[in-house]
Design a protein around this motif. Structure first.
Motif, PDB file in Angstrom:
ATOM      1  N   TYR A  92       0.831  -1.177  -0.036  1.00 11.55           N
ATOM      2  CA  TYR A  92      -0.169  -0.081  -0.049  1.00 11.55           C
ATOM      3  C   TYR A  92       0.786   1.261  -0.030  1.00 11.55           C
ATOM      4  CZ  TYR A  92      -3.755  -3.233   1.418  1.00 11.55           C
ATOM      5  OH  TYR A  92      -4.227  -4.484   1.552  1.00 11.55           O
ATOM      6  N   SER A  93       0.444   2.184  -0.696  1.00 13.18           N
ATOM      7  CA  SER A  93       1.161   3.378  -0.789  1.00 13.18           C
ATOM      8  C   SER A  93       0.229   4.496  -0.919  1.00 13.18           C
ATOM      9  CB  SER A  93       1.974   3.637  -1.950  1.00 13.18           C
ATOM     10  OG  SER A  93       1.467   3.309  -3.286  1.00 13.18           O
ATOM     11  N   LEU A  94       0.515   5.661  -0.283  1.00 13.31           N
ATOM     12  CA  LEU A  94      -0.494   6.889   0.040  1.00 13.31           C
ATOM     13  C   LEU A  94      -0.408   7.380  -1.318  1.00 13.31           C
ATOM     14  CD1 LEU A  94      -1.734   8.311   2.115  1.00 13.31           C
ATOM     15  CD2 LEU A  94      -0.052   9.848   2.288  1.00 13.31           C
ATOM     16  N   ASN A  95      -1.812   7.693  -2.013  1.00 17.80           N
ATOM     17  CA  ASN A  95      -1.941   8.417  -3.201  1.00 17.80           C
ATOM     18  C   ASN A  95      -2.323  10.087  -2.916  1.00 17.80           C
ATOM     19  OD1 ASN A  95      -4.474   8.451  -2.693  1.00 17.80           O
ATOM     20  ND2 ASN A  95      -4.981   6.695  -3.946  1.00 17.80           N
ATOM     21  N   ALA A  96      -2.587  10.762  -3.744  1.00 19.81           N
ATOM     22  CA  ALA A  96      -2.722  12.065  -3.845  1.00 19.81           C
ATOM     23  C   ALA A  96      -4.180  12.146  -2.917  1.00 19.81           C
ATOM     24  CB  ALA A  96      -2.933  12.906  -5.223  1.00 19.81           C
ATOM     25  N   VAL A  97      -5.200  11.526  -3.129  1.00 21.77           N
ATOM     26  CA  VAL A  97      -6.610  11.753  -2.516  1.00 21.77           C
ATOM     27  C   VAL A  97      -6.244  11.291  -0.940  1.00 21.77           C
ATOM     28  CG1 VAL A  97      -8.723  10.570  -2.305  1.00 21.77           C
ATOM     29  CG2 VAL A  97      -7.828  11.103  -4.391  1.00 21.77           C
ATOM     30  N   GLY A  98      -5.276  10.314  -0.668  1.00 23.23           N
ATOM     31  CA  GLY A  98      -4.838   9.888   0.636  1.00 23.23           C
ATOM     32  C   GLY A  98      -4.228  10.907   1.285  1.00 23.23           C
ATOM     33  N   ALA A  99      -3.333  11.646   0.618  1.00 24.87           N
ATOM     34  CA  ALA A  99      -2.313  12.539   1.048  1.00 24.87           C
ATOM     35  C   ALA A  99      -3.339  13.766   1.623  1.00 24.87           C
ATOM     36  CB  ALA A  99      -1.361  13.187   0.271  1.00 24.87           C
ATOM     37  N   GLU A 100      -4.451  14.111   0.762  1.00 21.36           N
ATOM     38  CA  GLU A 100      -5.349  15.314   1.104  1.00 21.36           C
ATOM     39  C   GLU A 100      -6.027  14.828   2.282  1.00 21.36           C
ATOM     40  OE1 GLU A 100      -7.809  16.826  -2.124  1.00 21.36           O
ATOM     41  OE2 GLU A 100      -6.066  16.666  -3.606  1.00 21.36           O
ATOM     42  N   TYR A 101      -6.612  13.661   2.386  1.00 23.50           N
ATOM     43  CA  TYR A 101      -7.213  13.213   3.560  1.00 23.50           C
ATOM     44  C   TYR A 101      -6.429  13.311   4.762  1.00 23.50           C
ATOM     45  CZ  TYR A 101     -10.124  10.341   6.726  1.00 23.50           C
ATOM     46  OH  TYR A 101     -11.108   9.831   7.575  1.00 23.50           O
TER      47      TYR A 101
ATOM     48  N   TRP B 270      -4.669  15.788  10.001  1.00 25.27           N
ATOM     49  CA  TRP B 270      -3.984  16.437  10.930  1.00 25.27           C
ATOM     50  C   TRP B 270      -4.321  17.875  11.304  1.00 25.27           C
ATOM     51  CZ3 TRP B 270      -0.998  13.466  13.287  1.00 25.27           C
ATOM     52  CH2 TRP B 270      -0.196  12.459  12.892  1.00 25.27           C
ATOM     53  N   LYS B 271      -5.156  18.528  10.285  1.00 25.96           N
ATOM     54  CA  LYS B 271      -6.012  19.886  10.721  1.00 25.96           C
ATOM     55  C   LYS B 271      -6.799  19.631  11.944  1.00 25.96           C
ATOM     56  CE  LYS B 271      -5.240  22.062   6.504  1.00 25.96           C
ATOM     57  NZ  LYS B 271      -5.789  22.374   5.179  1.00 25.96           N
ATOM     58  N   SER B 272      -7.557  18.449  11.727  1.00 25.16           N
ATOM     59  CA  SER B 272      -8.681  18.077  12.745  1.00 25.16           C
ATOM     60  C   SER B 272      -7.849  17.828  14.135  1.00 25.16           C
ATOM     61  CB  SER B 272      -9.390  17.060  12.367  1.00 25.16           C
ATOM     62  OG  SER B 272     -10.126  17.205  11.218  1.00 25.16           O
ATOM     63  N   TRP B 273      -6.999  16.950  14.008  1.00 27.99           N
ATOM     64  CA  TRP B 273      -6.245  16.447  15.133  1.00 27.99           C
ATOM     65  C   TRP B 273      -5.512  17.703  15.967  1.00 27.99           C
ATOM     66  CZ3 TRP B 273      -5.926  12.433  18.023  1.00 27.99           C
ATOM     67  CH2 TRP B 273      -4.783  12.196  19.008  1.00 27.99           C
ATOM     68  N   ASN B 274      -4.944  18.569  15.341  1.00 26.76           N
ATOM     69  CA  ASN B 274      -4.388  19.835  16.169  1.00 26.76           C
ATOM     70  C   ASN B 274      -5.503  20.653  16.500  1.00 26.76           C
ATOM     71  OD1 ASN B 274      -1.781  19.097  15.345  1.00 26.76           O
ATOM     72  ND2 ASN B 274      -2.048  20.288  13.183  1.00 26.76           N
ATOM     73  N   PHE B 275      -6.625  20.780  15.964  1.00 27.13           N
ATOM     74  CA  PHE B 275      -7.951  21.339  16.483  1.00 27.13           C
ATOM     75  C   PHE B 275      -8.386  20.884  17.657  1.00 27.13           C
ATOM     76  CE2 PHE B 275     -12.351  21.972  16.880  1.00 27.13           C
ATOM     77  CZ  PHE B 275     -12.714  23.342  16.756  1.00 27.13           C
ATOM     78  N   LEU B 276      -8.586  19.642  17.562  1.00 31.40           N
ATOM     79  CA  LEU B 276      -9.019  18.997  19.096  1.00 31.40           C
ATOM     80  C   LEU B 276      -8.018  18.979  20.155  1.00 31.40           C
ATOM     81  CD1 LEU B 276     -10.532  15.830  17.398  1.00 31.40           C
ATOM     82  CD2 LEU B 276     -11.869  17.454  18.506  1.00 31.40           C
ATOM     83  N   THR B 277      -6.600  18.700  19.535  1.00 29.60           N
ATOM     84  CA  THR B 277      -5.872  18.509  20.759  1.00 29.60           C
ATOM     85  C   THR B 277      -5.626  19.945  21.426  1.00 29.60           C
ATOM     86  OG1 THR B 277      -3.802  18.712  19.228  1.00 29.60           O
ATOM     87  CG2 THR B 277      -4.477  16.600  19.855  1.00 29.60           C
TER      88      THR B 277
END
Length: 116
Positions: free
Chosen positions: A77-86, A91-98
């Motif tokens: 498995y490798s991260l693709n462009a859609v996965g990178a956006e996700y 990380w944005k959600s994680w930072n907001f929550l933390t």
């Protein structure tokens, strides 16, 4: 691992696996081993494989079948462009929550007995 930790991990495991794949492609067992190396010792291999099927179906990863010395070809498995956006959104959600959880923690005081 306690029930509360297990529930929290369920909600973040997808992002954790994608973050692992962002460093380099891997097959299922490798991903599980990396997670264990990072301190996620209680994650079952079956949980990771089920998650990999879901993220593949959602188009977040690319999959390549690579010959194996033992048994059938491995799915790498490798991260693709859609996965990178996700992952970026994760990380944005994680930072907001933390940030907010830490603020709550600081306002309510530490109820954890750290010396135990």
């Amino acid at each position: 691992m306690g029930k509360q930790m297990t529930e929290m991990l369920k909600g973040t495991l997808e992002g954790i696996v994608l973050a692992t794949l962002a460093t380099q492609p891997a097959y299922g067992y490798e991903i599980t081993a990396r997670l264990r190396d990072e301190g996620f010792a209680d994650i079952a291999e079956g949980t990771v494989y089920a998650l990999l099927i879901r993220i593949e179906q959602r188009g977040l990863v690319d999959v390549e079948k690579v010959p194996s010395e033992k048994g059938p070809p491995r799915k790498v498995y490798s991260l693709n462009a859609v996965g990178a956006e996700y992952l970026d959104e994760f990380w944005k959600s994680w930072n907001f929550l933390t940030e907010r959880i830490e603020r709550l923690h600081n306002h309510t005081g530490n109820t954890n007995n750290e010396g135990e």
